[in-house]
Design a protein around this motif. Structure first.
Motif, PDB file in Angstrom:
ATOM      1  N   ILE A  10       0.861  -1.179   0.000  1.00  0.00           N
ATOM      2  CA  ILE A  10       0.000   0.000   0.000  1.00  0.00           C
ATOM      3  C   ILE A  10       0.900   1.232   0.000  1.00  0.00           C
ATOM      4  O   ILE A  10       1.543   1.537   1.005  1.00  0.00           O
ATOM      5  CB  ILE A  10      -0.942   0.002   1.222  1.00  0.00           C
ATOM      6  N   GLY A  13       5.398   4.452  -3.746  1.00  0.00           N
ATOM      7  CA  GLY A  13       6.434   5.484  -3.882  1.00  0.00           C
ATOM      8  C   GLY A  13       7.829   4.875  -3.852  1.00  0.00           C
ATOM      9  O   GLY A  13       8.067   3.786  -4.392  1.00  0.00           O
ATOM     10  N   GLN A  14       8.747   5.576  -3.185  1.00  0.00           N
ATOM     11  CA  GLN A  14      10.148   5.147  -3.169  1.00  0.00           C
ATOM     12  C   GLN A  14      10.322   3.789  -2.474  1.00  0.00           C
ATOM     13  O   GLN A  14      10.951   2.883  -3.020  1.00  0.00           O
ATOM     14  CB  GLN A  14      11.010   6.191  -2.455  1.00  0.00           C
ATOM     15  N   ILE A  15       9.759   3.670  -1.277  1.00  0.00           N
ATOM     16  CA  ILE A  15       9.912   2.380  -0.583  1.00  0.00           C
ATOM     17  C   ILE A  15       9.048   1.326  -1.270  1.00  0.00           C
ATOM     18  O   ILE A  15       9.493   0.198  -1.491  1.00  0.00           O
ATOM     19  CB  ILE A  15       9.548   2.492   0.915  1.00  0.00           C
ATOM     20  N   ASP A  35      -1.827   2.292  -5.072  1.00  0.00           N
ATOM     21  CA  ASP A  35      -1.655   3.705  -4.713  1.00  0.00           C
ATOM     22  C   ASP A  35      -2.945   4.442  -5.049  1.00  0.00           C
ATOM     23  O   ASP A  35      -3.903   3.845  -5.555  1.00  0.00           O
ATOM     24  CB  ASP A  35      -0.435   4.313  -5.440  1.00  0.00           C
ATOM     25  N   ALA A  39      -1.661   8.539  -8.559  1.00  0.00           N
ATOM     26  CA  ALA A  39      -0.385   7.842  -8.788  1.00  0.00           C
ATOM     27  C   ALA A  39      -0.589   6.564  -9.602  1.00  0.00           C
ATOM     28  O   ALA A  39       0.248   5.657  -9.569  1.00  0.00           O
ATOM     29  CB  ALA A  39       0.281   7.534  -7.453  1.00  0.00           C
ATOM     30  N   PRO A  85       6.903  11.361   3.316  1.00  0.00           N
ATOM     31  CA  PRO A  85       8.184  11.256   4.033  1.00  0.00           C
ATOM     32  C   PRO A  85       8.666  12.631   4.517  1.00  0.00           C
ATOM     33  O   PRO A  85       8.124  13.659   4.128  1.00  0.00           O
ATOM     34  CB  PRO A  85       9.129  10.695   2.968  1.00  0.00           C
ATOM     35  N   ASN A  99      -0.248  12.070   7.805  1.00  0.00           N
ATOM     36  CA  ASN A  99      -0.166  10.614   7.632  1.00  0.00           C
ATOM     37  C   ASN A  99      -1.273   9.866   8.388  1.00  0.00           C
ATOM     38  O   ASN A  99      -1.684   8.784   7.973  1.00  0.00           O
ATOM     39  CB  ASN A  99       1.222  10.107   8.033  1.00  0.00           C
ATOM     40  N   ILE A 102      -4.204   9.641   6.092  1.00  0.00           N
ATOM     41  CA  ILE A 102      -3.986   8.567   5.111  1.00  0.00           C
ATOM     42  C   ILE A 102      -4.197   7.204   5.784  1.00  0.00           C
ATOM     43  O   ILE A 102      -4.838   6.317   5.232  1.00  0.00           O
ATOM     44  CB  ILE A 102      -2.566   8.684   4.504  1.00  0.00           C
ATOM     45  N   LEU A 126       6.259   6.279  13.216  1.00  0.00           N
ATOM     46  CA  LEU A 126       6.042   4.834  13.157  1.00  0.00           C
ATOM     47  C   LEU A 126       5.175   4.275  14.292  1.00  0.00           C
ATOM     48  O   LEU A 126       4.175   3.603  14.044  1.00  0.00           O
ATOM     49  CB  LEU A 126       7.422   4.147  13.149  1.00  0.00           C
ATOM     50  N   MET A 147       7.581  -1.614  11.325  1.00  0.00           N
ATOM     51  CA  MET A 147       8.988  -1.798  10.960  1.00  0.00           C
ATOM     52  C   MET A 147       9.771  -0.549  11.344  1.00  0.00           C
ATOM     53  O   MET A 147       9.460   0.534  10.868  1.00  0.00           O
ATOM     54  CB  MET A 147       9.135  -2.026   9.443  1.00  0.00           C
ATOM     55  N   ALA A 148      10.765  -0.713  12.189  1.00  0.00           N
ATOM     56  CA  ALA A 148      11.691   0.378  12.499  1.00  0.00           C
ATOM     57  C   ALA A 148      12.972  -0.232  13.065  1.00  0.00           C
ATOM     58  O   ALA A 148      14.065   0.102  12.634  1.00  0.00           O
ATOM     59  CB  ALA A 148      11.093   1.361  13.499  1.00  0.00           C
ATOM     60  N   HIS A 179      10.801   4.664  17.300  1.00  0.00           N
ATOM     61  CA  HIS A 179      11.557   5.068  16.118  1.00  0.00           C
ATOM     62  C   HIS A 179      11.734   6.585  16.150  1.00  0.00           C
ATOM     63  O   HIS A 179      11.087   7.323  15.429  1.00  0.00           O
ATOM     64  CB  HIS A 179      10.805   4.634  14.866  1.00  0.00           C
ATOM     65  N   ALA A 229      15.061   7.837   3.495  1.00  0.00           N
ATOM     66  CA  ALA A 229      15.711   6.606   3.032  1.00  0.00           C
ATOM     67  C   ALA A 229      14.701   5.643   2.423  1.00  0.00           C
ATOM     68  O   ALA A 229      13.527   5.631   2.821  1.00  0.00           O
ATOM     69  CB  ALA A 229      16.392   5.931   4.223  1.00  0.00           C
TER      70      ALA A 229
HETATM   71  P1  A3D Z   1       6.865   8.358  -1.071  1.00  0.00           P
HETATM   72  O1  A3D Z   1       7.893   8.055  -2.096  1.00  0.00           O
HETATM   73  O2  A3D Z   1       6.300   9.733  -1.010  1.00  0.00           O
HETATM   74  O3  A3D Z   1       5.667   7.309  -1.260  1.00  0.00           O
HETATM   75  C1  A3D Z   1       4.493   7.373  -0.529  1.00  0.00           C
HETATM   76  C2  A3D Z   1       3.359   6.926  -1.447  1.00  0.00           C
HETATM   77  O4  A3D Z   1       2.151   6.836  -0.676  1.00  0.00           O
HETATM   78  C3  A3D Z   1       3.078   7.898  -2.609  1.00  0.00           C
HETATM   79  O5  A3D Z   1       3.203   7.230  -3.852  1.00  0.00           O
HETATM   80  C4  A3D Z   1       1.636   8.344  -2.335  1.00  0.00           C
HETATM   81  O6  A3D Z   1       0.868   8.588  -3.524  1.00  0.00           O
HETATM   82  C5  A3D Z   1       1.095   7.145  -1.560  1.00  0.00           C
HETATM   83  N1  A3D Z   1      -0.167   7.423  -0.843  1.00  0.00           N
HETATM   84  C6  A3D Z   1      -0.597   8.575  -0.285  1.00  0.00           C
HETATM   85  N2  A3D Z   1      -1.846   8.409   0.218  1.00  0.00           N
HETATM   86  C7  A3D Z   1      -2.192   7.134  -0.016  1.00  0.00           C
HETATM   87  C8  A3D Z   1      -3.354   6.357   0.268  1.00  0.00           C
HETATM   88  N3  A3D Z   1      -4.412   6.871   0.923  1.00  0.00           N
HETATM   89  N4  A3D Z   1      -3.381   5.073  -0.133  1.00  0.00           N
HETATM   90  C9  A3D Z   1      -2.321   4.528  -0.785  1.00  0.00           C
HETATM   91  N5  A3D Z   1      -1.203   5.205  -1.084  1.00  0.00           N
HETATM   92  C10 A3D Z   1      -1.133   6.491  -0.703  1.00  0.00           C
HETATM   93  O7  A3D Z   1       7.420   8.022   0.406  1.00  0.00           O
HETATM   94  P2  A3D Z   1       8.450   6.868   0.837  1.00  0.00           P
HETATM   95  O8  A3D Z   1       8.081   5.609   0.147  1.00  0.00           O
HETATM   96  O9  A3D Z   1       9.837   7.388   0.751  1.00  0.00           O
HETATM   97  O10 A3D Z   1       8.085   6.775   2.404  1.00  0.00           O
HETATM   98  C11 A3D Z   1       6.825   6.292   2.824  1.00  0.00           C
HETATM   99  C12 A3D Z   1       6.642   6.431   4.340  1.00  0.00           C
HETATM  100  O11 A3D Z   1       7.605   5.633   5.012  1.00  0.00           O
HETATM  101  C13 A3D Z   1       6.818   7.847   4.901  1.00  0.00           C
HETATM  102  O12 A3D Z   1       5.816   8.097   5.861  1.00  0.00           O
HETATM  103  C14 A3D Z   1       8.184   7.804   5.558  1.00  0.00           C
HETATM  104  O13 A3D Z   1       8.303   8.728   6.621  1.00  0.00           O
HETATM  105  C15 A3D Z   1       8.197   6.395   6.062  1.00  0.00           C
HETATM  106  N6  A3D Z   1       9.529   5.839   6.363  1.00  0.00           N
HETATM  107  C16 A3D Z   1       9.644   5.089   7.494  1.00  0.00           C
HETATM  108  C17 A3D Z   1      10.847   4.530   7.840  1.00  0.00           C
HETATM  109  C18 A3D Z   1      10.952   3.713   9.089  1.00  0.00           C
HETATM  110  O14 A3D Z   1      11.989   3.185   9.399  1.00  0.00           O
HETATM  111  C19 A3D Z   1       9.794   3.544   9.941  1.00  0.00           C
HETATM  112  C20 A3D Z   1      11.977   4.734   7.037  1.00  0.00           C
HETATM  113  C21 A3D Z   1      11.840   5.500   5.888  1.00  0.00           C
HETATM  114  C22 A3D Z   1      10.602   6.059   5.563  1.00  0.00           C
END
Ligand code: A3D
Length: 312
Positions: A10, A13-15, A35, A39, A85, A99, A102, A126, A147-148, A179, A229
Motif C-alpha cells: 500500500i 512510492g520510493q519504498i 496507490d 499515482a 516522508p 499521515n 492517510i 512509526l 517496521m523500524a 523510532h 531513506a
Molecule cells: P513516497 O515516495 O512519497 O511514497 C508514498 C506513497 O504513498 C506515494 O506514492 C503516495 O501517492 C502514496 N499514498 C498517499 N496516500 C495514499 C493512500 N491513501 N493510499 C495509498 N497510497 C497512498 O514516500 P516513501 O516511500 O519514501 O516513504 C513512505 C513512508 O515511510 C513515509 O511516511 C516515511 O516517513 C516512512 N519511512 C519510514 C521509515 C521507518 O523506518 C519507519 C523509514 C523511511 C521512511
C-alpha cells in the motif's frame, strides 16, 4: 497443494517500488502495488518495468499496479508505506496529521478487504501510526507490527562494521524503543563474531556510533533533500514479511503491542519479537540494567506523548 503467496503493497512510492522489486527477486509471491488514483501511472509503470526485468533475470512472480482495493483482497502480507516522508528540518512527528489521515483510509480498507493479512506498517511517525492502524482495522494484535527496529539495527551494524573494518555479517546487535531520536541501541549486548563490542571499541567511538544511529534517518533526509531513506527500509520490511511467509521464526526488533511487558501496557513499542507463520508469536524481554531501563523509559515517554495526541 501450495499456492503462490500474495503481497499487498500500500503506497507505490520510493519504498513501495523497492519492496516490489525485492519481493520479486526473492520469489516471495505475486505483488499488488496499490496507490491513489493520482499515482496510477506510477504504480502501473513500476509494475510493468519490474515484470520486464523478470524476463532478463528469470523471476516467476508478477507485479500488478492498481488503484482498486479489490485487487489487494486475499493478500497474505500487507506492507504500508502510504504517507508523506520527511524533508530536511522536519521531525517524524511533524508528519502525524497528514499521515494519520492517510492511515485512517488505509486501515479501514484493510479491515474491509484483507482482514486476514499480516500487516507491517512503515509510515511515520512509526509507533503512533501502527497504533492507529491496529485500532482502526481491529486486526488481531499479533497480526500487526511496525517496521523500524530492523532498519535502526542495520544502521548501527553498518557503523560498527565500518569502525572495525570487519564484515557487517558478523555484527549482532539490537536497537530497542521508539523510532525516534531517543531509540536505544543496546551496546552492552552487541557482539562481533561472538566477541563483546565493548572490548573492541573505546567508549567515545561507541558513543559516536550510538549518536549517528539515532540520527540515521535525518542523515539520509539531509542528503536526499526531497525525501527519506528507501533502500534499507524496503529490505528491512521484506525481512519481516519473509519471516512470516516462510515461517522462519526470526527474532527481529519490531513495534509490537505491549501488554505489560517492559512495564508498558496498550502501546506499540520497539522490542525483540519472533515472527513466524502465526505473526508475532513471541515478545522477548532481555534483562536490562538501570541505565538501559532509563533510556528505554525516556524513549517510551516520547512515543506515549505522540500516541496520546492521536484522536481516532
Ligand atoms: P513516497 O515516495 O512519497 O511514497 C508514498 C506513497 O504513498 C506515494 O506514492 C503516495 O501517492 C502514496 N499514498 C498517499 N496516500 C495514499 C493512500 N491513501 N493510499 C495509498 N497510497 C497512498 O514516500 P516513501 O516511500 O519514501 O516513504 C513512505 C513512508 O515511510 C513515509 O511516511 C516515511 O516517513 C516512512 N519511512 C519510514 C521509515 C521507518 O523506518 C519507519 C523509514 C523511511 C521512511
Amino acid at each position: 497443494q501450495t499456492r503462490k503467496k500474495k503481497i499487498g503493497l500500500i503506497g507505490g512510492g520510493q519504498i513501495g517500488g523497492n519492496l516490489a522489486l525485492i519481493a520479486v527477486q526473492k520469489n516471495l509471491g505475486d505483488v499488488v502495488l496499490f496507490d491513489i488514483p493520482a499515482a496510477e501511472g506510477l504504480v502501473k509503470g513500476k509494475a510493468l518495468d519490474i515484470n520486464q526485468l523478470s524476463a532478463v533475470d528469470g523471476y516467476d512472480c508478477r507485479v500488478t499496479g492498481t488503484t482498486d482495493w479489490k485487487d489487494v483482497a486475499g493478500s497474505d502480507v500487507i506492507i504500508i508505506t502510504a504517507g508523506v516522508p520527511r524533508k530536511p528540518g522536519m521531525s517524524r512527528e511533524d508528519l502525524l496529521d497528514i499521515n494519520l489521515k492517510i492511515m485512517r483510509d488505509v486501515a479501514a480498507n484493510i479491515k474491509t478487504h484483507a482482514p486476514g493479512a499480516f500487516v507491517i506498517n512503515v509510515a511515520n511517525p512509526l509507533d503512533a501510526m501502527v497504533f492507529a492502524l491496529q485500532k482502526i482495522s481491529e486486526l488481531p494484535k499479533h497480526m500487526v507490527v511496525g517496521m523500524a527496529g530492523v532498519l535502526d539495527t542495520s544502521r548501527f551494524k553498518c557503523f560498527v562494521a565500518e569502525a572495525l573494518g570487519c564484515s557487517i555479517r558478523d555484527v549482532e546487535a539490537l536497537v530497542l524503543g521508539g523510532h525516534g531520536d531517543d531509540m536505544v541501541p543496546l551496546v552492552r549486548h552487541t557482539t562481533v563474531g561472538g566477541v563483546p563490542l565493548t572490548e573492541l571499541l573505546a567508549q567515545d567511538k561507541l558513543d559516536a556510533i550510538v549518536k549517528r544511529t539515532r540520527e540515521g534517518g535525518a542523515e539520509l533526509v539531509g542528503l536526499y533533500k526531497t525525501g527519506s531513506a528507501y533502500f534499507a527500509p524496503a529490505s528491512s520490511a521484506i525481512s519481516m514479511a519473509e519471516s512470516f511467509l516462510l515461517d522462519r521464526k526470526r527474532i527481529l526488533p519490531a513495534a509490537a503491542l505491549l501488554e505489560g511487558q517492559y512495564g508498558i501496557n496498550g502501546y506499540f513499542f520497539g522490542v525483540p519479537v519472533q515472527i513466524g507463520a502465526g505473526g508475532v508469536e513471541k515478545i522477548l524481554t532481555p534483562k536490562l540494567n538501570e541505565s538501559e531501563k532509563a533510556a528505554l523509559e525516556k524513549s517510551f515517554q516520547s512515543v506515549k506523548k505522540t500516541v496520546d495526541s492521536v484522536k481516532l
